[in-house]
Design an enzyme around this catalytic site. Structure first.
Site, PDB file in Angstrom:
ATOM      1  N   SER A 184       0.792  -1.323   0.105  1.00 61.46           N
ATOM      2  CA  SER A 184       0.257   0.217   0.062  1.00 61.46           C
ATOM      3  C   SER A 184       1.290   0.578   0.172  1.00 61.46           C
ATOM      4  CB  SER A 184      -1.173  -0.041   1.179  1.00 61.46           C
ATOM      5  OG  SER A 184      -0.149  -0.741   2.239  1.00 61.46           O
ATOM      6  N   HIS A 244      -0.389   5.115   6.981  1.00 64.43           N
ATOM      7  CA  HIS A 244       0.420   5.577   6.293  1.00 64.43           C
ATOM      8  C   HIS A 244       0.532   6.688   6.565  1.00 64.43           C
ATOM      9  CE1 HIS A 244      -2.176   2.039   5.154  1.00 64.43           C
ATOM     10  NE2 HIS A 244      -1.157   1.854   4.176  1.00 64.43           N
ATOM     11  N   ASP A 268      -3.451   8.179   8.569  1.00 65.45           N
ATOM     12  CA  ASP A 268      -4.129   6.800   9.317  1.00 65.45           C
ATOM     13  C   ASP A 268      -3.418   6.046   9.932  1.00 65.45           C
ATOM     14  OD1 ASP A 268      -3.082   5.460   7.475  1.00 65.45           O
ATOM     15  OD2 ASP A 268      -4.795   5.231   5.878  1.00 65.45           O
TER      16      ASP A 268
END
Length: 376
Positions: free
Chosen positions: A49, A343, A340
């Site tokens: 990600s 991240h 978040d």
């Protein structure tokens, strides 16, 4: 460490957040925002990600970011599948080389077979949130993910199409001049921490990761890749998803694994460069970069390094950034290290990319930075 993740959908997207320190550090030290003198290489991007720009939108996975508040700082606040308030680290590295953003996901390009051969010459992004070095990583937690081996297989298909488009000789030159960027490994460590791996000895598990990583990188080499930009694992034990369950403190055993992974990867890349003709690499020490930023955030213009900008519960680290689920949202995203629970913010990713591409300190990027790798 296992109970730390019980009942949690603790993502393995964490690779992203570490990047923020690296870039910030080099920005302050060198202030290099000039892309005119940087070679503009074709980019092929692999990993999790940290780099995913929409791959998982097409998969049967719960590891998706195509929901608000993700993408809130894009025009019209449209979420794209990036785990960020805007551009992620893959985008920011591409922007340092003069592109507008990361090349599109392979799965997007593959939906248009008639233009595929032409479009693939602009690069592709194979990264998938929740994936890892091992084939099993992320599946139990996130469902369908494109693990690294499958990403390499997808590039093999791409390589065949480039041959058809350019001919074998020109295709070899084209691929050898491209940059192959890889950011992976965090999800493998999270699976280990959740007791979701068959190997429970840390040293044996790291050895298994490195042996598998060796195979994947070597397979890319045999497909024509020569220039590898590798991002190691940041201090994953310091992300809000972990610290929110540890009284606000980093989890040392998890960080120790990340440190050991960097050392092993450094040794692995030196071995490959000595054995494979033309093999060149740049290794980003994202652990040290992030740790420095966590220790002295004000030096780099950040005010909040513990709490995520968007999330749920203590430190916004007890749930994902999902507007519908009632996530909190901070006012000034530029102040935050974390977007978040796993991240980095867009600003942090920008800082990281500048360090990785232009950094001059071998403590953070070794033996050369990405712009030097592109020119090599």
């Amino acid at each position: 460490m296992a109970q730390l993740f019980e009942g949690k959908k603790c993502s393995i997207f964490t690779n992203l957040f570490f990047l923020l320190f690296s870039i910030s550090m080099l920005v302050v030290a060198y202030g290099n925002n000039n892309n005119n003198n940087v070679k503009k290489p074709t980019l092929f991007i692999f990993g999790d990600s940290t780099f995913d720009v929409g791959t998982n939108n097409f998969l049967k996975s719960i590891a998706k970011a195509n929901i608000l508040y993700n993408g809130i700082d894009f025009l019209y606040s449209i979420p794209t599948g990036r785990f960020s308030n805007g551009y992620n680290t893959a985008d920011q590295i591409a922007r340092q080389f003069g592109y507008m953003e990361s090349p599109p996901p392979f799965l997007v390009l593959a939906k248009h077979p008639y233009s595929f051969k032409r479009n693939i010459l602009g690069g592709a992004n194979f990264a998938s949130a929740g994936s890892g070095i091992l084939k099993e990583t992320g599946k139990k937690q996130w469902g369908e993910v494109t693990f690294l081996e499958k990403q390499v297989e997808q590039f093999k298909f791409v390589r065949e199409k480039i041959n058809e488009k350019l001919g074998e000789e020109k295709a070899c030159r084209f691929v050898s001049n491209a940059l192959f960027l890889i950011s992976v490994g965090s999800n493998d460590l999270f699976d280990f921490a959740r007791n979701e791996t068959s190997i429970r000895n840390p040293q044996q598990y790291l050895a298994s990761l490195q042996a598998t990583y060796f195979i994947h990188i070597k397979n890319l080499y045999f497909l024509g890749a020569r220039k590898f930009g590798i991002l190691s694992i940041p201090p994953v034990g310091c992300c809000p998803a972990v610290t929110s369950q540890n009284k606000g403190h980093c989890l040392k055993p998890l960080n120790d694994l990340a440190t050991a992974f960097y050392s092993a990867t450094n040794t692995l890349l030196k071995k490959l460069s000595s054995e494979l003709v033309g093999f060149k690499y740049s290794l980003g020490n994202t652990f040290l970069m992030t740790k420095t930023l966590l220790d002295t955030p004000s030096t780099f213009g950040l005010k909040e390094t513990k709490s995520a900008c968007c999330g749920i519960g203590y430190l916004n680290g007890q749930g994902p950034c999902n507007k519908t689920a009632g996530a909190n949202l901070c006012f000034d995203r530029k102040d935050h290290l974390f977007w978040d629970w796993f991240h980095p913010s867009e600003r942090a990713s920008q800082l990281a990319a500048q360090t990785l591409v232009h950094g001059k300190s071998k403590d953070f990027v070794t033996p050369i930075n990405l712009s030097q790798l592109a020119r090599a």
